[in-house]
Scaffold this motif. Sequence first.
Motif, PDB file in Angstrom:
ATOM      1  N   ALA A  80       0.816  -1.203   0.000  1.00  0.00           N
ATOM      2  CA  ALA A  80       0.000   0.000   0.000  1.00  0.00           C
ATOM      3  C   ALA A  80       0.855   1.260   0.000  1.00  0.00           C
ATOM      4  O   ALA A  80       0.339   2.355  -0.145  1.00  0.00           O
ATOM      5  N   ASN A  81       2.160   1.083   0.108  1.00  0.00           N
ATOM      6  CA  ASN A  81       3.056   2.222   0.163  1.00  0.00           C
ATOM      7  C   ASN A  81       3.773   2.417  -1.168  1.00  0.00           C
ATOM      8  O   ASN A  81       4.301   1.472  -1.748  1.00  0.00           O
ATOM      9  N   LYS A  82       3.807   3.654  -1.612  1.00  0.00           N
ATOM     10  CA  LYS A  82       4.414   3.984  -2.894  1.00  0.00           C
ATOM     11  C   LYS A  82       5.898   3.623  -2.938  1.00  0.00           C
ATOM     12  O   LYS A  82       6.400   3.125  -3.935  1.00  0.00           O
ATOM     13  N   TYR A  83       6.627   3.848  -1.848  1.00  0.00           N
ATOM     14  CA  TYR A  83       8.063   3.564  -1.829  1.00  0.00           C
ATOM     15  C   TYR A  83       8.337   2.077  -2.029  1.00  0.00           C
ATOM     16  O   TYR A  83       9.243   1.699  -2.757  1.00  0.00           O
ATOM     17  N   TYR A  84       7.538   1.258  -1.391  1.00  0.00           N
ATOM     18  CA  TYR A  84       7.690  -0.182  -1.536  1.00  0.00           C
ATOM     19  C   TYR A  84       7.419  -0.601  -2.984  1.00  0.00           C
ATOM     20  O   TYR A  84       8.175  -1.378  -3.573  1.00  0.00           O
ATOM     21  N   ARG A  85       6.343  -0.078  -3.561  1.00  0.00           N
ATOM     22  CA  ARG A  85       6.003  -0.441  -4.944  1.00  0.00           C
ATOM     23  C   ARG A  85       7.102  -0.002  -5.905  1.00  0.00           C
ATOM     24  O   ARG A  85       7.475  -0.737  -6.817  1.00  0.00           O
ATOM     25  N   LEU A  86       7.626   1.195  -5.703  1.00  0.00           N
ATOM     26  CA  LEU A  86       8.698   1.673  -6.582  1.00  0.00           C
ATOM     27  C   LEU A  86       9.947   0.807  -6.461  1.00  0.00           C
ATOM     28  O   LEU A  86      10.633   0.543  -7.452  1.00  0.00           O
ATOM     29  N   LYS A  87      10.224   0.364  -5.261  1.00  0.00           N
ATOM     30  CA  LYS A  87      11.367  -0.523  -5.061  1.00  0.00           C
ATOM     31  C   LYS A  87      11.150  -1.834  -5.808  1.00  0.00           C
ATOM     32  O   LYS A  87      12.068  -2.360  -6.456  1.00  0.00           O
ATOM     33  N   GLN A  88       9.934  -2.350  -5.784  1.00  0.00           N
ATOM     34  CA  GLN A  88       9.626  -3.583  -6.503  1.00  0.00           C
ATOM     35  C   GLN A  88       9.704  -3.370  -8.022  1.00  0.00           C
ATOM     36  O   GLN A  88      10.195  -4.239  -8.751  1.00  0.00           O
ATOM     37  N   LYS A 104       6.827  -1.258 -20.031  1.00  0.00           N
ATOM     38  CA  LYS A 104       5.586  -1.376 -19.240  1.00  0.00           C
ATOM     39  C   LYS A 104       5.861  -1.095 -17.759  1.00  0.00           C
ATOM     40  O   LYS A 104       5.061  -0.451 -17.090  1.00  0.00           O
ATOM     41  N   ILE A 105       6.994  -1.581 -17.272  1.00  0.00           N
ATOM     42  CA  ILE A 105       7.355  -1.320 -15.874  1.00  0.00           C
ATOM     43  C   ILE A 105       7.573   0.173 -15.660  1.00  0.00           C
ATOM     44  O   ILE A 105       7.104   0.747 -14.670  1.00  0.00           O
ATOM     45  N   ALA A 110       5.640   5.359 -13.574  1.00  0.00           N
ATOM     46  CA  ALA A 110       5.280   6.762 -13.831  1.00  0.00           C
ATOM     47  C   ALA A 110       3.830   7.030 -13.419  1.00  0.00           C
ATOM     48  O   ALA A 110       3.529   8.081 -12.840  1.00  0.00           O
ATOM     49  N   LYS A 111       2.946   6.102 -13.700  1.00  0.00           N
ATOM     50  CA  LYS A 111       1.546   6.263 -13.291  1.00  0.00           C
ATOM     51  C   LYS A 111       1.434   6.292 -11.774  1.00  0.00           C
ATOM     52  O   LYS A 111       0.665   7.072 -11.216  1.00  0.00           O
ATOM     53  N   ASP A 112       2.198   5.435 -11.122  1.00  0.00           N
ATOM     54  CA  ASP A 112       2.160   5.377  -9.663  1.00  0.00           C
ATOM     55  C   ASP A 112       2.681   6.679  -9.048  1.00  0.00           C
ATOM     56  O   ASP A 112       2.093   7.215  -8.114  1.00  0.00           O
ATOM     57  N   ILE A 113       3.757   7.196  -9.577  1.00  0.00           N
ATOM     58  CA  ILE A 113       4.317   8.456  -9.062  1.00  0.00           C
ATOM     59  C   ILE A 113       3.379   9.617  -9.361  1.00  0.00           C
ATOM     60  O   ILE A 113       3.216  10.516  -8.534  1.00  0.00           O
TER      61      ILE A 113
END
Length: 156
Positions: A80-88, A104-105, A110-113
Motif C-alpha cells: 500500500a506504500n508507494k516507496y515499496y512499490r517503486l522498489k519492486q 511497461k514497468i 510513472a503512473k504510480d508516481i
Amino acid sequence: MAALKEPVKIYIVQALACRDTPQEVVEQVKQEFGIDISRSQCECYDPTKYSGRNLSKKFVKLFESTRVRFDEGLIDIPIANKYYRLKQYQRQLDRTRNVKTALKILEQAAKDIGGQFTNRQEITGKDGGPLQTVNSDVPVPMEEYLKARREVLDEY
C-alpha cells in the motif's frame, strides 16, 4: 568466509535495514560487487538477529538510521506504500531483458508516481476557483434559490 571491504559492509547493512531478506542481499552483493557471500555471513550485519549481536556500533547506528528513514514512509501493509512499490518496480526492471516489459514497468512506475492510482479527488468552484459557501444563518429568498438552482442545472 570472504573478508569484506568497508563499502560492501555498508551496502549489506543498508540493504538489510531496508528489509531485504539475507538471500536477496546475497544476490545483490554478487551482482553489484562480484563477491560470493553466504546468508549466514550476511545475517551477521543485521543487529536485530542473534548472529548480529556483535556488530560494531558504527554499523548498528547506520542500520538504525537507515531503518528509520526507510520506515518513515511505510505502513503495516507494504504494497500500500508507494516507496515499496517503486522498489519492486526497480527490482523487476533490473531483472528483465525484454524491452517491452521494461517499458511497461517504467509506465507503471510513472503512473504510480503521478498519482493515477489514488482515490484523491479535488473539488473546486467555477473555473477552478474556491467553492462558494452560503451562510445558513441568513435566510435566502425563494426566488433567489430557484434562480440559482436553474443556473446550476443549466450548466450541467
